[in-house]
Motif scaffolding. Sequence first.
Motif, PDB file in Angstrom:
ATOM      1  N   ILE A  14       0.829  -1.206   0.000  1.00  0.00           N
ATOM      2  CA  ILE A  14       0.000   0.000   0.000  1.00  0.00           C
ATOM      3  C   ILE A  14       0.866   1.260   0.000  1.00  0.00           C
ATOM      4  N   VAL A  15       1.923   1.256   0.803  1.00  0.00           N
ATOM      5  CA  VAL A  15       2.846   2.401   0.826  1.00  0.00           C
ATOM      6  C   VAL A  15       3.458   2.603  -0.558  1.00  0.00           C
ATOM      7  N   GLY A  16       3.820   1.500  -1.205  1.00  0.00           N
ATOM      8  CA  GLY A  16       4.352   1.590  -2.563  1.00  0.00           C
ATOM      9  C   GLY A  16       3.355   2.195  -3.534  1.00  0.00           C
ATOM     10  N   LEU A  17       2.091   1.786  -3.423  1.00  0.00           N
ATOM     11  CA  LEU A  17       1.057   2.342  -4.291  1.00  0.00           C
ATOM     12  C   LEU A  17       0.852   3.841  -4.043  1.00  0.00           C
ATOM     13  N   ILE A  18       0.942   4.250  -2.768  1.00  0.00           N
ATOM     14  CA  ILE A  18       0.810   5.678  -2.451  1.00  0.00           C
ATOM     15  C   ILE A  18       1.919   6.474  -3.126  1.00  0.00           C
ATOM     16  N   ILE A  19       3.146   5.981  -3.020  1.00  0.00           N
ATOM     17  CA  ILE A  19       4.288   6.673  -3.621  1.00  0.00           C
ATOM     18  C   ILE A  19       4.154   6.738  -5.143  1.00  0.00           C
ATOM     19  N   LEU A  20       3.647   5.652  -5.723  1.00  0.00           N
ATOM     20  CA  LEU A  20       3.536   5.584  -7.186  1.00  0.00           C
ATOM     21  C   LEU A  20       2.234   6.194  -7.717  1.00  0.00           C
ATOM     22  N   SER A  21       1.333   6.609  -6.834  1.00  0.00           N
ATOM     23  CA  SER A  21       0.015   7.067  -7.274  1.00  0.00           C
ATOM     24  C   SER A  21       0.042   8.190  -8.313  1.00  0.00           C
ATOM     25  N   PRO A  22       1.026   9.124  -8.291  1.00  0.00           N
ATOM     26  CA  PRO A  22       1.023  10.161  -9.333  1.00  0.00           C
ATOM     27  C   PRO A  22       1.139   9.635 -10.759  1.00  0.00           C
TER      28      PRO A  22
ATOM     29  N   ALA B 156     -16.116  19.223  -3.135  1.00  0.00           N
ATOM     30  CA  ALA B 156     -15.392  18.390  -2.173  1.00  0.00           C
ATOM     31  C   ALA B 156     -14.172  19.135  -1.637  1.00  0.00           C
ATOM     32  N   LEU B 157     -13.725  18.743  -0.444  1.00  0.00           N
ATOM     33  CA  LEU B 157     -12.600  19.411   0.199  1.00  0.00           C
ATOM     34  C   LEU B 157     -11.331  19.308  -0.642  1.00  0.00           C
ATOM     35  N   PHE B 158     -11.062  18.126  -1.165  1.00  0.00           N
ATOM     36  CA  PHE B 158      -9.880  17.905  -2.002  1.00  0.00           C
ATOM     37  C   PHE B 158     -10.329  17.417  -3.387  1.00  0.00           C
ATOM     38  N   SER B 159     -11.066  18.256  -4.065  1.00  0.00           N
ATOM     39  CA  SER B 159     -11.637  17.880  -5.355  1.00  0.00           C
ATOM     40  C   SER B 159     -10.553  17.444  -6.334  1.00  0.00           C
ATOM     41  N   ASP B 160     -10.809  16.320  -7.018  1.00  0.00           N
ATOM     42  CA  ASP B 160      -9.874  15.744  -7.996  1.00  0.00           C
ATOM     43  C   ASP B 160      -8.519  15.422  -7.376  1.00  0.00           C
ATOM     44  N   TYR B 161      -8.508  15.123  -6.073  1.00  0.00           N
ATOM     45  CA  TYR B 161      -7.298  14.711  -5.361  1.00  0.00           C
ATOM     46  C   TYR B 161      -6.214  15.804  -5.361  1.00  0.00           C
ATOM     47  N   ALA B 162      -6.643  17.053  -5.461  1.00  0.00           N
ATOM     48  CA  ALA B 162      -5.711  18.182  -5.452  1.00  0.00           C
ATOM     49  C   ALA B 162      -5.794  18.883  -4.099  1.00  0.00           C
TER      50      ALA B 162
ATOM     51  N   LEU C 192       0.442  19.172  -8.036  1.00  0.00           N
ATOM     52  CA  LEU C 192      -0.576  18.135  -8.197  1.00  0.00           C
ATOM     53  C   LEU C 192      -0.078  16.734  -7.839  1.00  0.00           C
ATOM     54  N   PRO C 193       1.148  16.330  -8.253  1.00  0.00           N
ATOM     55  CA  PRO C 193       1.617  14.987  -7.855  1.00  0.00           C
ATOM     56  C   PRO C 193       1.705  14.810  -6.345  1.00  0.00           C
ATOM     57  N   LEU C 194       2.187  15.850  -5.637  1.00  0.00           N
ATOM     58  CA  LEU C 194       2.279  15.753  -4.178  1.00  0.00           C
ATOM     59  C   LEU C 194       0.886  15.720  -3.561  1.00  0.00           C
ATOM     60  N   GLY C 195      -0.035  16.532  -4.094  1.00  0.00           N
ATOM     61  CA  GLY C 195      -1.415  16.496  -3.611  1.00  0.00           C
ATOM     62  C   GLY C 195      -2.053  15.138  -3.825  1.00  0.00           C
ATOM     63  N   TYR C 196      -1.727  14.515  -4.949  1.00  0.00           N
ATOM     64  CA  TYR C 196      -2.248  13.179  -5.263  1.00  0.00           C
ATOM     65  C   TYR C 196      -1.775  12.169  -4.214  1.00  0.00           C
ATOM     66  N   MET C 197      -0.472  12.226  -3.872  1.00  0.00           N
ATOM     67  CA  MET C 197       0.078  11.310  -2.885  1.00  0.00           C
ATOM     68  C   MET C 197      -0.516  11.554  -1.506  1.00  0.00           C
TER      69      MET C 197
END
Length: 335
Positions: free
Chosen positions: A242-250, A293-299, A305-310
Amino acid sequence: MHIPDNYLSPQTCTFFFAATIPIVGLALKKVKLQVAEKKETVPMLGISASLSFLMMMFNVPIPGGTTAHAVGATLLAILIGPYAASLSVTLALVTQAFLFGDGGILALGANVFNMAVVMPFVGYGIYRLFQKWHHEKLGVILGAYLGINAAALMAGIELGLQPLIAHDAAGQPLYAPYPLHIAIPAMLFAHLLIAGWVEAGFTVAVYQFIKKVAPNELYAAPQKLTAVTPTKKLHRALYTFIVGLIILSPIGLLASGTAWGEWDASELLQQLKTAHLSQVLPTGMAHGLNFNALFSDYAIQGLPLPLGYMLSALTAVLIFYLIGKLVINHYATHA
């Protein structure tokens, strides 16, 4: 596959809430019994919700300029059972809708029905059928592939029915404007061609890992497997994953284009104009719910944006972890 608000008529949204709530209620009762027999189910619910949430963040490009994503519902059903998987995916979808604006609030009943009811139960049913025929791995692949396509078919039907059941006196659609002969092929094209195979590949890879590390953790493990299951070892491995997926999520940001049927108002209007179908949005869509939403579109405001995504991914995982802790403490207090 996340249907946004204002694509479905109020009648459709009401119908799917009415259909989904009893199923989720039944799942709660079934999982309560499951937890009473196996306490390890509780942390696995949080882990499963995290896996599903993160899988849905990895968009893949589809020919034609759109995108799609895996869901993981069949994998979770194989791991913790279809009812528990239904709850985990429901939790992921609720979090996506309310916190990140991914999927509509009013359309939540339909989205839960498609991805948290149809998909895990269809996928698990196919898996179990092939397991009985001694072709378990094939059942994993076909269950995952057909499960997500069954969910996509349902979404296509729901969207495609709107021009028939919700239109004005002149016959103009009030909500989703594309009829069945467009909506169903469009939804299935993306999932039969690309997303279904991504879903199947991810599912069989994780399944084989669990089969090797902790075969007794599989929900329908044969009774002859009597060795002690290394539960903590499996949990550590999944949390590492899961941690790996979080890091790679961007990486999910690399796929350009919006998934079919998930356009915002401006994107849909441009599509209608380009196709010479209409110069204005359908009335119901133009005057519908506008939930911010508070963090619309994961931003996250002020962050790249990549850091917001993570950080969005990490936030969701922490929410699921804390919910699991609260449930564990509840059972410990009332034991």
